[in-house]
Motif scaffolding. Structure first.
Motif, mmCIF file in Angstrom:
data_model
loop_
_atom_site.group_PDB
_atom_site.id
_atom_site.type_symbol
_atom_site.label_atom_id
_atom_site.label_comp_id
_atom_site.label_asym_id
_atom_site.label_seq_id
_atom_site.Cartn_x
_atom_site.Cartn_y
_atom_site.Cartn_z
ATOM 1 N N ILE A 38 -26.073 19.187 17.671
ATOM 2 C CA ILE A 38 -27.496 19.534 17.577
ATOM 3 C C ILE A 38 -27.669 21.036 17.502
ATOM 4 O O ILE A 38 -28.443 21.557 16.702
ATOM 5 C CB ILE A 38 -28.277 18.964 18.777
ATOM 6 N N GLY A 39 -26.931 21.762 18.349
ATOM 7 C CA GLY A 39 -26.973 23.221 18.313
ATOM 8 C C GLY A 39 -28.238 23.791 18.945
ATOM 9 O O GLY A 39 -29.123 23.060 19.397
ATOM 10 N N GLY A 40 -28.298 25.111 18.962
ATOM 11 C CA GLY A 40 -29.482 25.780 19.484
ATOM 12 C C GLY A 40 -29.618 25.706 20.984
ATOM 13 O O GLY A 40 -30.727 25.704 21.516
ATOM 14 N N PHE A 41 -28.480 25.667 21.699
ATOM 15 C CA PHE A 41 -28.530 25.632 23.152
ATOM 16 C C PHE A 41 -27.517 26.627 23.690
ATOM 17 O O PHE A 41 -26.646 27.098 22.960
ATOM 18 C CB PHE A 41 -28.261 24.216 23.670
ATOM 19 N N ALA A 42 -27.638 26.931 24.996
ATOM 20 C CA ALA A 42 -26.849 28.016 25.586
ATOM 21 C C ALA A 42 -25.353 27.856 25.355
ATOM 22 O O ALA A 42 -24.645 28.837 25.117
ATOM 23 C CB ALA A 42 -27.145 28.108 27.081
ATOM 24 N N GLN A 54 -30.749 20.785 14.890
ATOM 25 C CA GLN A 54 -30.915 19.554 14.124
ATOM 26 C C GLN A 54 -32.285 18.894 14.324
ATOM 27 O O GLN A 54 -32.614 17.955 13.601
ATOM 28 C CB GLN A 54 -29.809 18.560 14.467
ATOM 29 N N TRP A 55 -33.070 19.376 15.272
ATOM 30 C CA TRP A 55 -34.447 18.906 15.402
ATOM 31 C C TRP A 55 -35.376 19.671 14.455
ATOM 32 O O TRP A 55 -36.570 19.380 14.374
ATOM 33 C CB TRP A 55 -34.945 19.078 16.841
ATOM 34 N N GLY A 56 -34.837 20.677 13.794
ATOM 35 C CA GLY A 56 -35.657 21.519 12.928
ATOM 36 C C GLY A 56 -36.316 22.663 13.657
ATOM 37 O O GLY A 56 -37.223 23.320 13.115
ATOM 38 N N VAL A 89 -41.139 14.575 12.654
ATOM 39 C CA VAL A 89 -39.994 14.638 13.571
ATOM 40 C C VAL A 89 -38.853 13.769 13.062
ATOM 41 O O VAL A 89 -39.034 12.567 12.831
ATOM 42 C CB VAL A 89 -40.398 14.210 14.991
ATOM 43 N N ARG A 90 -37.704 14.376 12.893
ATOM 44 C CA ARG A 90 -36.492 13.667 12.497
ATOM 45 C C ARG A 90 -35.441 13.872 13.582
ATOM 46 O O ARG A 90 -34.968 14.981 13.788
ATOM 47 C CB ARG A 90 -35.989 14.182 11.145
#
Length: 333
Positions: A38-42, A54-56, A89-90
């Motif tokens: 998913i990414g975008g985390f610490a 991956q949530w956009g 939302v995907r």
């Protein structure tokens, strides 16, 4: 001497712990491939990076900050109209082949489960995911202006987390789930108990209920004021509230709710996690809290949602000072 796992169980079950649980010592955290993809985390970003997960959601990790933050300005919000969430939302992919899970499974298999809990790490939580998509103010307004759509989105997120939970059980079989979702500020919850009961309790009972059916303990992180929400959090199935900060009146919470839920915190990062930290200041805070609260139903810990800190060395120093305190108070060798 009890193992770390045994001592935690004695603590939360009101038994006979032989020392204070030392922060996250009993948790063997496993970072799974769903979270990393998913990414975008610490744990998946470096300071200075900006990515779209991956949530956009566009996420940035400013240098000097404790962690990454979603960006909603300049039209970057992933969800701009709650009433159109179905078209917008995907959800990220959940099912991956076994070889993608190989590293996480090997890490879980290597854990001595007599000594530690294999701990699944799930973040951000249901509300935080919606906040990431929309932004805080639009999300809060939506509870009042579009409650039907908000209920639908909450249910969608819960169903996604439930499918995620089943993959975790399939591959790493966690003994414990460490789940994030911040429910307030330092001095107030974001929601009234009535609103919290309406929106949060049903969806979390679904997710946490599944994990508990599988024999997992539930540790929920919210480093905020939640004292007014504790009865609902108990109903959700939470075993340990992690991140309990001082504004909750921790001694009173333990006295009132001990035996129904346990509390992990008392050493606020806002107090000890400073540029000018010292072992002496950390030891003083630990002594202040632990002298007042006995070990049953209380686990001294920093309030950050994991074994981490903002200023290098703080978390390790807290662990060292709790160990020293334990040796002195319980005559450990």
């Amino acid at each position: 001497m009890l193992t770390k796992r045994q001592n935690l169980l004695e603590t939360i079950q009101g038994g006979h712990p032989d020392r204070y649980v030392n922060c996250h010592e009993a948790f063997a955290f496993i970072i799974d491939p769903i979270l990393t993809h998913i990414g975008g985390f610490a744990y998946t970003m470096k300071p200075g990076e900006t990515v779209m997960n991956q949530w956009g959601v566009t996420v940035t990790f400013p240098k000097g900050c404790a962690g990454p933050l979603p960006i909603h300005s300049n039209g970057l919000a992933a969800l701009k109209d709650i009433t159109k969430w179905r078209e917008t939302v995907r959800a990220p992919r959940i099912v991956y082949p076994p070889e993608v899970w190989a590293t996480a499974k090997a890490q879980a298999d290597a854990v001595d489960r007599k000594e530690q809990f294999v701990a699944a790490f799930m973040a951000p939580g249901i509300f935080e995911k919606i906040n990431y998509l929309m932004g805080m103010e639009p999300a809060m307004v939506a509870f009042y202006e579009e409650p039907e759509a908000m209920h639908e989105l909450f249910d969608f997120m819960a169903d996604w987390e439930l499918a995620y939970a089943k993959e975790l059980m399939k591959y790493i079989k966690p003994d414990l789930v460490f789940h994030h979702d911040d429910f307030g500020t330092q001095y107030s919850s974001f929601f009234s108990p009535e609103m919290f009961q309406e929106f949060f309790v049903p969806v979390y009972k679904k997710v946490y209920g599944y994990f508990k059916e599988q024999g997992c303990l539930i540790v929920h992180h919210s480093d905020s004021y939640v004292a007014n929400l504790i009865p609902s959090m108990i109903e959700m199935g939470i075993d340990i509230h992690q991140g309990t900060i001082h504004t909750n009146n921790l001694p009173e919470l333990v006295k009132t709710y001990g035996g129904q839920i346990s509390f992990m915190g008392g050493i606020d990062n806002s107090i000890v996690d400073r540029e000018d930290w010292t072992h002496e200041s950390i030891a003083a805070q630990i002594k202040k809290v632990c002298d007042e609260i006995p070990p049953k139903y209380f686990l001294p810990c920093t309030s950050m949602g994991g074994p981490d800190c903002s200023y290098p060395g703080v978390y390790d120093a807290v662990c060292e000072e709790i160990e020293k305190y334990n040796k002195k108070r319980f005559s450990l060798t």
